[in-house]
Scaffold this motif. Structure first.
Motif, PDB file in Angstrom:
ATOM      1  N   PRO A 722       0.870  -1.225   0.062  1.00 18.72           N
ATOM      2  CA  PRO A 722      -0.091   0.151   0.000  1.00 18.72           C
ATOM      3  C   PRO A 722       0.760   1.293  -0.062  1.00 18.72           C
ATOM      4  O   PRO A 722       0.574   2.225  -0.872  1.00 18.72           O
ATOM      5  N   GLU A 723       1.930   1.327   0.779  1.00 14.59           N
ATOM      6  CA  GLU A 723       2.525   2.589   0.870  1.00 14.59           C
ATOM      7  C   GLU A 723       3.346   2.737  -0.433  1.00 14.59           C
ATOM      8  O   GLU A 723       3.708   3.872  -0.722  1.00 14.59           O
ATOM      9  N   ILE A 724       3.881   1.700  -0.965  1.00 17.25           N
ATOM     10  CA  ILE A 724       4.584   2.045  -2.281  1.00 17.25           C
ATOM     11  C   ILE A 724       3.800   2.366  -3.241  1.00 17.25           C
ATOM     12  O   ILE A 724       3.918   3.265  -4.116  1.00 17.25           O
ATOM     13  N   ALA A 725       2.396   1.776  -3.339  1.00 15.44           N
ATOM     14  CA  ALA A 725       1.498   1.978  -4.485  1.00 15.44           C
ATOM     15  C   ALA A 725       1.125   3.499  -4.146  1.00 15.44           C
ATOM     16  O   ALA A 725       0.932   4.270  -5.032  1.00 15.44           O
ATOM     17  N   ALA A 726       0.891   4.111  -2.825  1.00 20.89           N
ATOM     18  CA  ALA A 726       0.489   5.338  -2.712  1.00 20.89           C
ATOM     19  C   ALA A 726       1.441   6.360  -3.260  1.00 20.89           C
ATOM     20  O   ALA A 726       1.152   7.470  -3.669  1.00 20.89           O
ATOM     21  N   GLU A 727       2.816   5.979  -2.899  1.00 21.38           N
ATOM     22  CA  GLU A 727       3.697   6.902  -3.498  1.00 21.38           C
ATOM     23  C   GLU A 727       3.910   7.199  -4.624  1.00 21.38           C
ATOM     24  O   GLU A 727       3.934   8.181  -5.258  1.00 21.38           O
ATOM     25  N   MET A 728       3.858   6.020  -5.509  1.00 22.04           N
ATOM     26  CA  MET A 728       4.212   5.919  -7.082  1.00 22.04           C
ATOM     27  C   MET A 728       2.952   6.405  -7.775  1.00 22.04           C
ATOM     28  O   MET A 728       2.923   7.099  -8.577  1.00 22.04           O
ATOM     29  N   ASP A 729       1.769   6.053  -7.018  1.00 21.08           N
ATOM     30  CA  ASP A 729       0.393   6.632  -7.720  1.00 21.08           C
ATOM     31  C   ASP A 729       0.404   8.335  -7.624  1.00 21.08           C
ATOM     32  O   ASP A 729      -0.082   8.888  -8.285  1.00 21.08           O
ATOM     33  N   TRP A 730       1.077   8.825  -6.566  1.00 14.28           N
ATOM     34  CA  TRP A 730       1.170  10.053  -6.361  1.00 14.28           C
ATOM     35  C   TRP A 730       2.083  10.799  -7.393  1.00 14.28           C
ATOM     36  O   TRP A 730       1.819  11.904  -8.060  1.00 14.28           O
ATOM     37  N   VAL A 731       3.247  10.241  -7.496  1.00 14.63           N
ATOM     38  CA  VAL A 731       4.065  10.758  -8.732  1.00 14.63           C
ATOM     39  C   VAL A 731       3.213  10.651 -10.164  1.00 14.63           C
ATOM     40  O   VAL A 731       3.528  11.553 -10.742  1.00 14.63           O
ATOM     41  N   VAL A 732       2.645   9.401 -10.228  1.00 12.05           N
ATOM     42  CA  VAL A 732       1.975   9.273 -11.609  1.00 12.05           C
ATOM     43  C   VAL A 732       1.074  10.402 -11.795  1.00 12.05           C
ATOM     44  O   VAL A 732       0.850  11.035 -12.698  1.00 12.05           O
ATOM     45  N   SER A 733       0.260  10.594 -10.733  1.00 12.15           N
ATOM     46  CA  SER A 733      -0.920  11.681 -10.820  1.00 12.15           C
ATOM     47  C   SER A 733      -0.208  12.967 -11.109  1.00 12.15           C
ATOM     48  O   SER A 733      -0.711  13.750 -11.708  1.00 12.15           O
ATOM     49  N   LEU A 734       0.702  13.302 -10.275  1.00  7.11           N
ATOM     50  CA  LEU A 734       1.625  14.736 -10.586  1.00  7.11           C
ATOM     51  C   LEU A 734       1.988  14.800 -12.199  1.00  7.11           C
ATOM     52  O   LEU A 734       1.664  15.829 -12.540  1.00  7.11           O
ATOM     53  N   ILE A 735       2.483  13.826 -12.587  1.00 13.72           N
ATOM     54  CA  ILE A 735       3.021  13.999 -13.837  1.00 13.72           C
ATOM     55  C   ILE A 735       1.775  14.117 -14.994  1.00 13.72           C
ATOM     56  O   ILE A 735       1.704  14.729 -15.863  1.00 13.72           O
ATOM     57  N   SER A 736       1.057  13.225 -14.487  1.00 16.72           N
ATOM     58  CA  SER A 736      -0.284  13.190 -15.527  1.00 16.72           C
ATOM     59  C   SER A 736      -0.766  14.506 -15.494  1.00 16.72           C
ATOM     60  O   SER A 736      -1.411  15.083 -16.435  1.00 16.72           O
ATOM     61  N   ALA A 737      -1.052  14.995 -14.312  1.00 20.07           N
ATOM     62  CA  ALA A 737      -1.716  16.285 -14.175  1.00 20.07           C
ATOM     63  C   ALA A 737      -0.975  17.415 -15.089  1.00 20.07           C
ATOM     64  O   ALA A 737      -1.654  18.396 -15.642  1.00 20.07           O
ATOM     65  N   VAL A 738       0.137  17.604 -14.940  1.00 17.30           N
ATOM     66  CA  VAL A 738       1.020  18.540 -15.472  1.00 17.30           C
ATOM     67  C   VAL A 738       0.837  18.429 -17.049  1.00 17.30           C
ATOM     68  O   VAL A 738       0.648  19.284 -17.997  1.00 17.30           O
ATOM     69  N   ARG A 739       1.068  16.977 -17.418  1.00 16.16           N
ATOM     70  CA  ARG A 739       0.818  16.841 -18.952  1.00 16.16           C
ATOM     71  C   ARG A 739      -0.420  17.420 -19.285  1.00 16.16           C
ATOM     72  O   ARG A 739      -0.630  17.832 -20.522  1.00 16.16           O
ATOM     73  N   SER A 740      -1.566  16.983 -18.645  1.00 13.82           N
ATOM     74  CA  SER A 740      -2.849  17.279 -19.308  1.00 13.82           C
ATOM     75  C   SER A 740      -2.873  18.771 -19.283  1.00 13.82           C
ATOM     76  O   SER A 740      -3.531  19.332 -20.292  1.00 13.82           O
ATOM     77  N   VAL A 741      -2.566  19.589 -18.143  1.00 12.28           N
ATOM     78  CA  VAL A 741      -2.532  21.065 -18.515  1.00 12.28           C
ATOM     79  C   VAL A 741      -1.685  21.648 -19.643  1.00 12.28           C
ATOM     80  O   VAL A 741      -2.154  22.590 -20.262  1.00 12.28           O
ATOM     81  N   ARG A 742      -0.507  20.927 -19.830  1.00 14.78           N
ATOM     82  CA  ARG A 742       0.210  21.381 -20.859  1.00 14.78           C
ATOM     83  C   ARG A 742      -0.361  21.134 -22.279  1.00 14.78           C
ATOM     84  O   ARG A 742      -0.431  21.991 -23.119  1.00 14.78           O
ATOM     85  N   ALA A 743      -1.212  19.970 -22.468  1.00 19.18           N
ATOM     86  CA  ALA A 743      -2.029  19.867 -23.612  1.00 19.18           C
ATOM     87  C   ALA A 743      -3.093  20.493 -23.818  1.00 19.18           C
ATOM     88  O   ALA A 743      -3.280  21.069 -24.887  1.00 19.18           O
ATOM     89  N   GLU A 744      -3.881  20.816 -22.695  1.00 17.14           N
ATOM     90  CA  GLU A 744      -4.976  21.758 -22.792  1.00 17.14           C
ATOM     91  C   GLU A 744      -4.648  23.266 -22.952  1.00 17.14           C
ATOM     92  O   GLU A 744      -5.356  23.671 -23.896  1.00 17.14           O
ATOM     93  N   MET A 745      -3.620  23.543 -22.609  1.00 20.23           N
ATOM     94  CA  MET A 745      -3.150  25.004 -22.728  1.00 20.23           C
ATOM     95  C   MET A 745      -2.256  25.354 -23.984  1.00 20.23           C
ATOM     96  O   MET A 745      -1.756  26.282 -23.955  1.00 20.23           O
ATOM     97  N   ASN A 746      -2.014  24.366 -24.539  1.00 25.74           N
ATOM     98  CA  ASN A 746      -1.362  24.415 -25.862  1.00 25.74           C
ATOM     99  C   ASN A 746       0.150  24.818 -25.503  1.00 25.74           C
ATOM    100  O   ASN A 746       0.899  25.736 -26.468  1.00 25.74           O
ATOM    101  N   VAL A 747       0.811  24.352 -24.518  1.00 22.37           N
ATOM    102  CA  VAL A 747       2.062  24.739 -24.112  1.00 22.37           C
ATOM    103  C   VAL A 747       3.061  23.965 -25.153  1.00 22.37           C
ATOM    104  O   VAL A 747       3.068  22.938 -25.289  1.00 22.37           O
ATOM    105  N   PRO A 748       3.970  24.440 -25.773  1.00 25.44           N
ATOM    106  CA  PRO A 748       5.000  23.842 -26.825  1.00 25.44           C
ATOM    107  C   PRO A 748       5.579  22.761 -25.974  1.00 25.44           C
ATOM    108  O   PRO A 748       5.981  22.853 -24.823  1.00 25.44           O
TER     109      PRO A 748
END
Length: 879
Positions: A722-748
Motif C-alpha cells: 500500500p505505501e509503495i502504491a500510494a507513493e508512486m501513484d502520487w508521482v504518476v498523478s502529478l506527472i499526468s496532471a502537468v501533462r494534461s494542463v500542458r496539452a489543454e493550454m497548448n504549451v509547446p
C-alpha cells in the motif's frame, strides 16, 4: 532481436498449427482438475463466419483459454449442425446447375449427394474459426448427423412419444409454399411492407340490409371463414351473437360468436375467423368448436374446398378476383393503405402461409416447467439478468413445438405406418415390425414416415448427445452440466430453452449454469448489418488487414453487458496500434537487455519503481481474471489495455530509462529483470484475448520449455504494498496532471516551465525530493519546489491531495490569444450541445428515428459535454 514490425499474416497460420499439434486445446477426462465446460453453438455446416460468429466465438475462446490457464480441465465442445433446409437448398441448387432435381435422384441417392457435398465443401466455417484463433477440442468435433447423435435423437423421440410428450396432430404451421415444408418461427423473416386493408361486408342472415363489416389483409382467406367474432360485451353486436351471416362467394352460413379476441376498439369491432389460415383464429376455432376449412394446397394455390372457378388459382390472383367480386356485389366497403409486417421464408424469400397439416408436435408446455423452475431457483442464471424476463414470458406461454419437416436431409422420423395408417414409433425398423406384428397378429408391410425432424430437435440434445449419451461415458459424467452457454438473444427460444427442456428431462439437471447473452454487432452508426444496406463488415477481411488479435480485442473491448457493439474499421485500426505498442515495448526491452531470468522473484526487488510495478501487475491480473469470470469482457479488456499502454509503456518503461542509462549496475540489473518479468506477465494476461501476438512474443523473447498456450495464469503473491502504491501513484498523478494542463493550454512541447507546490505536507515534500529527477524529466519541467507565495495572473492551478500545483504560464503562452481560442471552442461546443438538445426534445424525431440513431445522438451529446467541461476548466486556468 525482434523484427521492427509485427506481421500477423506471417505468424497466425504457423502458430495455430503448432497449438493444435501440441494438444493444448484438449480436455482430459482422467484429470483431477476442476472441469469447466462450454458447449459451442454448432454453426451450420453451410455457414461462413460473420461478425456475430466472430463475437460469440471470440468471447467463448477468451473464457476457455483463461480457464485452461487457471488450471481447469477445460472442454470447449466443437461441432456443426446439419442445417436441414439450408443444406438441402445448397445441394439442390448445385444439382439444378446440371438440370437435375432431387426427385430425379430419389431420396437415398439425393442424401448421398448431400454427404458428398459435406465431405468436399462443408466445414468451411471450421477453417475460419481456426483463423479466428478459436481453441476448441477439435479431436472431439461432432456433427448433428453423426451416428452417435442420430442414435440419441431416435432414443429421445421414442421416449417422449411413449411418455405422451410427442404426438401427431392437425394444427397450423408456418408453411413455405416454395420449399414445401413447415418451418420454425426462427426461419420466418418479418418484413415491413405497404399493404392494404380491405373492409368486406357480410350480410346478416334474416335481417335484410344489415351487414357485419370485417377488415382483412388477406381477402382470399375469406373462402375459409367459419365464423365472425364480436366481443361478448360489445353493445353494438350483443343481439347478433348466435345469429349467422351469409359468406359471400362461398354462399355458406357461418355463425356469429362472442369471443374476447375481437377488439371493440379496432376496426368495426367484428373480425372474420379463418381457423385453418390464421394462428389466432385457430385458437378461436378450438374454443368454439368451429370447422377448419383448408383452402390452400402445398403450393399456396386454392384447392377443392373453394368454388370451382377459383380452384388452382394462385393465392394472390385469387385475391384480386375476390376483391373484384365483392366490389361488383356492392359488398366492398373501402380499401385502406396499411403499413404492416408480412412473414417471409428467410431462405425461399416467399410469403409464408399459416397452413393446417398433420405434423408431429412436442408438448413443450410440460417440458418447460422444470427449466422455468431452474431459472426461478437460480440453478441457471442469465447474464445480463434482464433476459430472464424474456425467457419466462416465452416459456410460460409456450405453444406446442412442431418438429416435423417435409424435406429429405435430416433425421428421418422413427415412425412406421401400417396398411391402415396406424403408426409404430420405435428406435429401429426391426422393433417397429415386432410392434406391428403384435398389433396385427401377422407381418405387414411398413412404410417409414417421410418427414425429418426440425434441426433444433437434434441441436436441443447437443449438451449431452455430444458427450456420448445415451451411453454412460466418462465425459458425460464429468462435463455435464456445462458451466456457460454463450449465445445471442435471438435463439433464447429456439435453442437455449429447448436444450434446457431436453437436458432436464433426460439428464435430470439443467445443461448449463450460466447463459451469457451477448449483444448485436452493428455498424459504426448503430444500424443492423445487412447485405441490402451494403454495411456488412467481414471479420476475416478485417483480420487480414489488421491482424486477428486486433479484431478480437475490439470485440472484447466493446462487449459491455446489454449494449450493442458499434463496429468500425477505425476501432480495429486503433487496437492494431495497441498490438504495435506491445511489440515496440518488447523491442525496447530487448534493446535494453531485459531478458527473463530463471527463478527470478519479483518479491525480492528493492527499488520503489520495481516494487510498484510488481504490485500493479498483480492488480491487473486480478482485475482481468475477475472480469472474465463475471462475463464483464469490456472491463477485462480495459484493465489490460490501461495497464499495458499507460502504466507499463508510458510510465514504467519511461521511468526505467534513466536507470538503464545510469551507472548503478545493481539497479540496472534489477530493473532489467523486473521489466522482463512484467512483460512476461503481460503476455499471460493478454493471451486469452490476443493469443497470436502474445504467443509470438513469448517464443521470440527467450527460449521456453512450453508454449504460452500451456502456461498458468498469474497467481497473487502479495506483491502489492500500500505505501509503495500510494507513493508512486502520487508521482504518476502529478506527472499526468502537468501533462494534461500542458496539452489543454497548448504549451509547446519543448518549453520547460517551473512548478511550485503550495500547501504540501512533509510526506509530499519527501516524495518530491525522492522522485524529483523523474518528475522533471517526464513532466518536462524546469524546476519543482515548494512555495507559499500567492500564484500570479495566468498561473494554472491543480489540486493534488492536500497540495496545489502551480504552473506559471504567462510568458510561455499568449494568455489573451489562448483565452480567445478557448472561448471560441466553448461557443462551438455550446452550439453542438444545443443542436442535439433541440433534436432530442422534438417528439416527432423521437417517434420516427430508429432507436440506434437516438442513442447515437445521446452519445454525441455526452461526448460534447465532456469536451465542454475540459474547456471550462482550461479557461479558469488562464485567469
Amino acid at each position: 532481436m525482434l523484427d521492427k514490425t509485427y506481421s500477423a499474416a506471417e505468424v497466425e497460420e504457423r502458430l495455430y498449427a503448432r497449438w493444435e499439434q501440441s494438444g493444448g486445446f484438449a480436455a482430459d477426462p482422467e484429470s483431477n482438475a476442476q472441469p469447466y465446460t462450454i458447449m459451442m453453438p454448432p454453426p451450420n455446416v453451410t455457414g461462413s463466419l460473420h461478425m456475430g460468429h466472430a463475437l460469440t466465438f471470440t468471447l467463448q475462446d477468451t473464457l476457455i483459454r483463461f480457464r485452461r490457464m487457471a488450471a481447469h480441465d477445460a472442454l470447449w465442445q466443437p461441432g456443426t449442425d446439419h442445417a436441414g433446409i439450408a443444406t438441402q437448398m445448397v445441394v439442390e441448387r448445385k444439382l439444378a446447375e446440371q438440370g437435375i432435381t432431387r426427385h430425379d435422384l430419389g431420396r437415398e441417392a439425393f442424401i448421398e449427394k448431400v454427404w458428398e457435398w459435406k465431405a468436399e465443401s462443408g466445414g468451411a466455417i471450421q477453417r475460419q474459426l481456426r483463423r479466428l484463433g478459436a481453441s476448441p477440442d477439435w479431436e472431439r468435433e461432432r456433427f448433428t448427423m453423426d451416428e452417435g447423435l442420430s442414435k440419441a435423437v431416435r432414443k429421445v423421440f421414442v421416449t417422449l412419444h411413449k411418455a405422451g410428450l410427442i404426438y401427431r396432430d392437425k394444427r397450423l404451421v408456418n408453411w413455405d409454399p416454395k420449399l414445401h415444408t413447415a418451418i420454425s418461427d426462427l426461419e420466418v423473416e418479418q418484413r415491413e411492407v405497404k399493404g392494404k386493408l380491405w373492409h368486406l361486408r357480410y350480410p346478416v342472415e334474416g335481417q335484410p340490409g344489415r351487414f357485419l363489416t370485417v377488415a382483412t389483409t388477406r381477402p382470399e382467406t375469406m373462402l375459409g371463414d367459419t365464423a365472425v367474432a364480436v366481443h361478448p360485451e360489445d353493445e353494438r353486436f350483443k343481439d347478433l351473437i348466435g345469429q349467422q351471416v351469409r359468406l359471400p362467394i362461398a354462399d355458406r352460413l357461418i355463425p356469429i360468436v362472442g369471443d374476447e379476441h375481437a377488439d371493440p376498439e379496432k376496426g368495426s369491432g367484428a373480425v372474420k375467423i379463418t381457423p385453418a389460415h390464421d394462428f389466432n383464429d385457430f385458437e378461436v376455432g378450438r374454443r368454439h368448436d368451429l370447422p377448419m376449412i383448408n383452402i390452400l394446397d402445398m403450393n399456396a394455390r386454392l384447392n377443392e374446398n373453394t368454388p370451382p372457378e377459383y380452384q388452382g388459382m394462385d393465392r394472390f390472383d385469387a385475391r384480386e378476383k375476390i376483391v373484384a367480386a365483392f366490389e361488383e356485389m356492392g359488398l366492398l366497403e373501402k380499401i385502406e393503405d396499411n403499413p404492416m409486417t408480412q412473414p417471409y421464408g428467410d431462405r425461399s424469400g416467399v410469403v409464408i402461409e399459416p397452413w393446417l397439416t398433420d405434423q408431429w408436435f412436442v408438448d413443450a408446455k410440460t417440458l418447460a416447467q422444470e427449466p422455468i423452475k431452474a431459472v426461478e431457483e437460480g440453478r441457471t442464471e442469465f447474464v445480463p439478468k434482464q433476459w430472464e424476463k424474456t425467457f419466462f414470458e416465452w416459456m410460460r406461454n409456450i405453444q406446442p413445438w412442431c418438429v416435423s419437416r417435409q424435406i429429405w436431409w435430416g433425421h428421418q422420423i422413427p415412425a412406421w405406418y401400417g396398411p391402415d395408417g396406424r403408426f409404430f414409433v420405435e428406435e429401429t425398423e426391426d422393433e417397429a415390425k415386432i410392434a406391428a406384428r403384435a398389433h396385427y397378429g401377422e407381418d405387414v408391410v411398413l412404410t417409414q414416415d417421410t418427414d425429418v425432424l426440425d434441426t433444433w430437435f437434434s441441436s436441443a440434445l447437443w449438451p449431452f448427445s455430444t458427450l456420448g449419451w445415451p451411453d454412460e461415458t466418462p465425459e458425460l459424467k464429468r462435463y455435464y452440466p456445462g458451466d456457460v452457454l454463450v449465445t445471442g438473444f435471438d435463439i433464447i427460444f429456439f435453442w437455449v430453452a429447448r436444450m434446457m427442456m431436453m437436458g432436464h428431462y433426460f439428464m435430470g439437471d439443467v445443461p448449463f449454469r450460466h447463459v451469457y447473452i451477448h449483444a448485436l454487432v452493428r455498424d459504426e452508426k448503430g444500424q443492423k448489418m445487412s447485405k441490402s444496406k451494403g454495411n456488412v463488415i467481414d471479420p476475416l477481411d478485417l483480420a487480414g488487414q489488421y491482424g486477428t488479435d486486433a479484431v478480437r480485442f475490439t470485440l472484447i473491448a466493446m462487449a459491455a453487458q446489454g449494449r450493442d457493439i458499434k463496429m468500425s474499421e477505425q476501432r480495429v485500426a486503433g487496437y492494431r496500434n495497441f498490438c504495435t505498442k506491445l511489440w515496440n515495448a518488447a523491442r525496447f526491452c530487448q534493446m535494453n537487455e531485459c531478458a527473463p531470468l530463471d527463478g527470478f522473484d519479483p518479491g525480492s526487488v528493492h527499488l520503489t519503481l520495481n516494487r510498484w510495478i510488481a504490485g500493479k501487475v498483480e492488480e491487473c491480473a486480478k482485475a482481468v481474471g475477475e472480469a472474465i469470470v463475471a462475463y464483464r469482457f469490456n472491463d477485462a479488456a480495459q484493465a489490460a489495455y490501461g495497464f499495458v499502454w499507460n502504466t507499463f509503456c508510458d510510465l514504467y518503461l519511461e521511468m526505467a530509462k534513466p536507470i538503464f542509462q545510469g551507472q548503478d549496475e545493481a539497479a540496472k540489473a534489477e530493473t532489467r529483470a523486473m521489466a522482463a518479468w512484467t512483460l512476461d506477465a503481460i503476455l499471460h494476461i493478454l493471451h486469452p484475448m490476443m493469443p497470436y501476438i502474445t504467443e509470438e512474443l513469448w517464443e521470440k523473447i527467450a527460449p521456453r520449455e512450453r508454449m504460452l498456450v500451456e502456461e498458468d495464469w498469474i497467481e497473487g503473491k502479495g506483491l502489492s504494498t500500500p505505501e509503495i502504491a500510494a507513493e508512486m501513484d502520487w508521482v504518476v498523478s502529478l506527472i499526468s496532471a502537468v501533462r494534461s494542463v500542458r496539452a489543454e493550454m497548448n504549451v509547446p512541447p519543448g518549453a520547460k516551465i517551473p512548478l511550485t507546490l503550495k500547501g504540501a505536507n512533509a510526506e509530499t515534500l519527501a516524495r518530491l525530493k525522492t522522485h524529483e529527477p523523474l518528475i522533471l524529466t517526464m513532466a518536462r519541467l524546469e524546476s519543482v519546489e515548494p512555495s507559499e507565495e500567492v500564484p500570479g495572473r495566468g498561473a494554472a492551478q491543480i489540486i493534488l491531495g492536500e497540495a496545489t500545483l502551480v504552473l506559471p504560464l504567462a510568458g510561455v503562452i499568449d494568455l489573451d490569444q489562448e483565452r480567445q481560442r478557448l472561448e471560441k471552442e466553448l461557443k462551438r461546443l455550446d452550439g453542438e450541445v444545443a443542436r442535439i438538445d433541440k433534436k432530442l426534445s422534438n417528439q416527432s424525431f423521437l417517434a420516427k428515428a430508429p432507436e440506434e440513431v437516438v442513442e447515437e445522438q445521446k452519445e454525441r451529446r455526452a461526448d460534447y459535454e465532456g469536451q465542454r467541461e475540459k474547456v471550462r476548466e482550461a479557461l479558469t486556468r488562464v485567469g
